[in-house]
Motif scaffolding. Structure first.
Motif, short mmCIF file in Angstrom:
data_model
loop_
_atom_site.label_atom_id
_atom_site.label_comp_id
_atom_site.label_asym_id
_atom_site.label_seq_id
_atom_site.Cartn_x
_atom_site.Cartn_y
_atom_site.Cartn_z
N ALA A 118 0.87 -1.22 -0.01
CA ALA A 118 0.09 -0.04 0.08
C ALA A 118 0.87 1.13 0.15
CB ALA A 118 -0.91 -0.21 1.26
N THR A 119 0.28 2.20 -0.33
CA THR A 119 1.01 3.66 -0.63
C THR A 119 0.41 4.57 0.52
OG1 THR A 119 1.47 3.23 -2.69
CG2 THR A 119 1.67 5.45 -2.02
N VAL A 120 1.22 5.55 1.22
CA VAL A 120 0.75 6.53 1.98
C VAL A 120 1.36 7.66 1.50
CG1 VAL A 120 0.39 7.43 4.40
CG2 VAL A 120 0.10 4.98 3.94
N ILE A 159 5.51 6.37 13.19
CA ILE A 159 4.05 6.08 13.73
C ILE A 159 3.53 5.01 12.77
CG2 ILE A 159 1.70 7.17 13.75
CD1 ILE A 159 2.98 9.70 14.48
N LEU A 160 3.73 5.00 11.57
CA LEU A 160 2.97 4.25 10.55
C LEU A 160 3.51 2.70 10.82
CD1 LEU A 160 2.73 6.16 7.35
CD2 LEU A 160 1.02 5.53 8.70
N GLU A 161 4.97 2.80 10.95
CA GLU A 161 5.74 1.40 11.00
C GLU A 161 5.51 0.84 12.47
OE1 GLU A 161 9.73 2.08 8.46
OE2 GLU A 161 9.62 2.88 10.57
N PRO A 163 11.28 2.22 3.55
CA PRO A 163 10.86 1.38 2.44
C PRO A 163 11.05 -0.09 2.71
CG PRO A 163 13.31 2.06 2.14
CD PRO A 163 12.81 2.82 3.38
N GLY A 164 10.25 -0.86 1.84
CA GLY A 164 10.45 -2.19 1.94
C GLY A 164 9.06 -2.90 1.75
N ASP A 165 8.17 -2.72 2.92
CA ASP A 165 6.76 -3.45 2.91
C ASP A 165 5.76 -2.53 2.41
OD1 ASP A 165 8.00 -5.44 4.51
OD2 ASP A 165 7.72 -4.38 6.02
N PHE A 166 5.78 -1.09 2.72
CA PHE A 166 4.93 -0.20 2.08
C PHE A 166 5.82 1.11 1.52
CE2 PHE A 166 5.40 1.31 6.40
CZ PHE A 166 5.19 2.65 6.42
#
Length: 419
Positions: A113-115, A133-135, A143-146
């Motif tokens: 997904a992209t934020v 916060i997102l992680e 980078p890596g998962d999203f």
């Protein structure tokens, strides 16, 4: 199936993006904590001047737009764009709305997904504040998962020429893969994207744009003060300078600066410079000082003008034309016109205001709304033009008013005094 977009914040930035994305084929959920906004949007009522009720109704008819106060409706998103406010609190950037948005969507963040953050903020916010916060909330990494990026909003409310879709969009990502994803999303909704190398560049870009305007408005505002004292018509000088086809950009004086950007955004930059480098950003501090004092200057000029006509401010009937912070727009939050109105009320003036665009709930206490009719103009001891909406009949204003104090250079005549 079309991609799912979540837009967090359905204000003057988020709602146009949501509606435009529906037009581009996305399934869109507009998340907003304000339940009043959500009810109005789902009833087909727009409160944002750049989105008509007809455009909102068309978005609903596709079956691909939903406004929601429940962040659980964000589940399964492919792209999430955060467009929440970033105010100042006692001169310090307040990122609490970004933090809250990040924490609310993090549990729904999926691999791939992209934020994108669009809120105006200081350089480093996307990577140093939002990413952790997102992680933490998702257990994923970027980078890596999203994919994660920043794209500064460039909405100019009420501008019929430059809209979301035809205004070039600066885009960035925390790595090349993120930039590619962010770029692909915006290429689907706007005509031109401008990629830059890192989120900090894009964050600084937005602050540079608004600081440029802020400083140059302060320059002409201060010039207007000194030109008056020197007996020089500053408007004539500006008109003459504007004939130069290179090396000059026209800015005009007024009662101050207002809105969501100019009074706030440059201070984000000066705060970052002070905090990180230990230096004062003197241009911004000087511009803040000049522009912050313009409402008081306007009231001072009006006081002197009334005194010349053997009138005190106390008891005078003053009609203000325009309360919003910009021409042909309805938002009057952070408007210098409101500061002028409050100052006049404190001095005892009978203050009335005419503005066809402004929400009645935002009009200061003690200020009566009025129509700029022939009778209303004639009854006023002074008419003050603060926001030069095109809907006002300036010929009528000049003919019927005993005295006009014009901060926007729309009237001429022996009964007119210009800023």
């Amino acid at each position: 199936m079309s991609e799912k977009l979540v837009v967090v914040g359905q204000g003057y930035v988020g709602l146009p993006l949501a509606v435009r994305a529906v037009q581009a084929g996305f399934r869109v959920v507009g998340v907003d904590v304000d339940e009043w906004r959500v009810k109005r949007l789902n009833a087909g009522e727009s409160y944002v001047e750049d989105v008509t009720d007809e455009a909102l109704a068309a978005a609903h008819r596709t079956g691909r737009y939903l406004a929601s106060a429940d962040v659980a409706d964000a589940a399964g998103f492919d792209v999430c764009v955060i467009t929440v406010p970033t105010p100042l609190r006692e001169g310090v950037p307040d990122l609490s709305h970004i933090g809250s948005a990040g924490r609310s969507i993090a549990p729904f963040l999926r691999p791939g997904a992209t934020v994108v953050l669009e809120s105006t903020t200081y350089p480093g916010t996307t990577e140093e504040y939002l990413r952790p916060i997102l992680e933490e909330g998702s257990g994923l990494s970027a980078p890596g998962d999203f994919f994660l990026g920043y794209s500064p909003e460039r909405i100019d409310p009420g501008n019929p020429r430059w809209r979301l879709e035809n205004t070039p969009k600066v885009v960035s990502g925390v790595d090349e893969a993120s930039l590619a994803r962010v770029r692909a999303f915006y290429e689907a909704v706007v005509e031109q994207v401008v990629p830059v190398s890192a989120p900090q560049v894009a964050e600084l870009c937005k602050l540079l744009e608004n600081t440029f305007r802020h400083v140059n408005i302060a320059l002409v505002n201060e010039l207007s003060v000194f030109a008056r004292q020197l007996g020089i018509d500053v408007w004539e000088a500006i008109d003459a300078a504007s004939t130069k086809p290179f090396g000059y950009m026209r800015f005009t004086p007024g009662p101050g600066v207002g809105g969501h950007c100019l009074p706030i955004d440059p201070s984000y930059l000066s705060w970052k410079v002070k905090r990180t480098l230990g230096h004062n950003f003197r241009f911004v501090e000087l511009a803040n000082d000049v522009n912050d004092h313009m409402p008081a200057h306007v009231v001072g000029r009006l006081t002197l003008a009334l005194n010349d006509r053997r009138r005190a401010v106390n008891g005078s009937r003053v009609l203000l034309l325009g309360l919003s912070y910009k021409k042909n727009a309805g938002d009057c939050r952070e408007s210098p016109a409101l500061d002028v109105a409050r100052r006049l009320r404190r001095l005892g003036a009978d203050v009335r205001a005419a503005d066809p665009h402004v929400d009645l709930a935002l009009v200061p206490e003690g200020v009566a709304l009025a129509e700029p009719s022939r009778a209303e103009l004639a009854a006023a001891d002074a008419v003050v033009i603060l926001t030069d909406h095109d809907s006002f009949d300036y010929g009528l204003v000049q003919r019927e008013s005993a005295f006009v104090f014009d901060t926007r250079n729309r009237c001429r005549g022996p009964n007119v005094e210009r800023l």
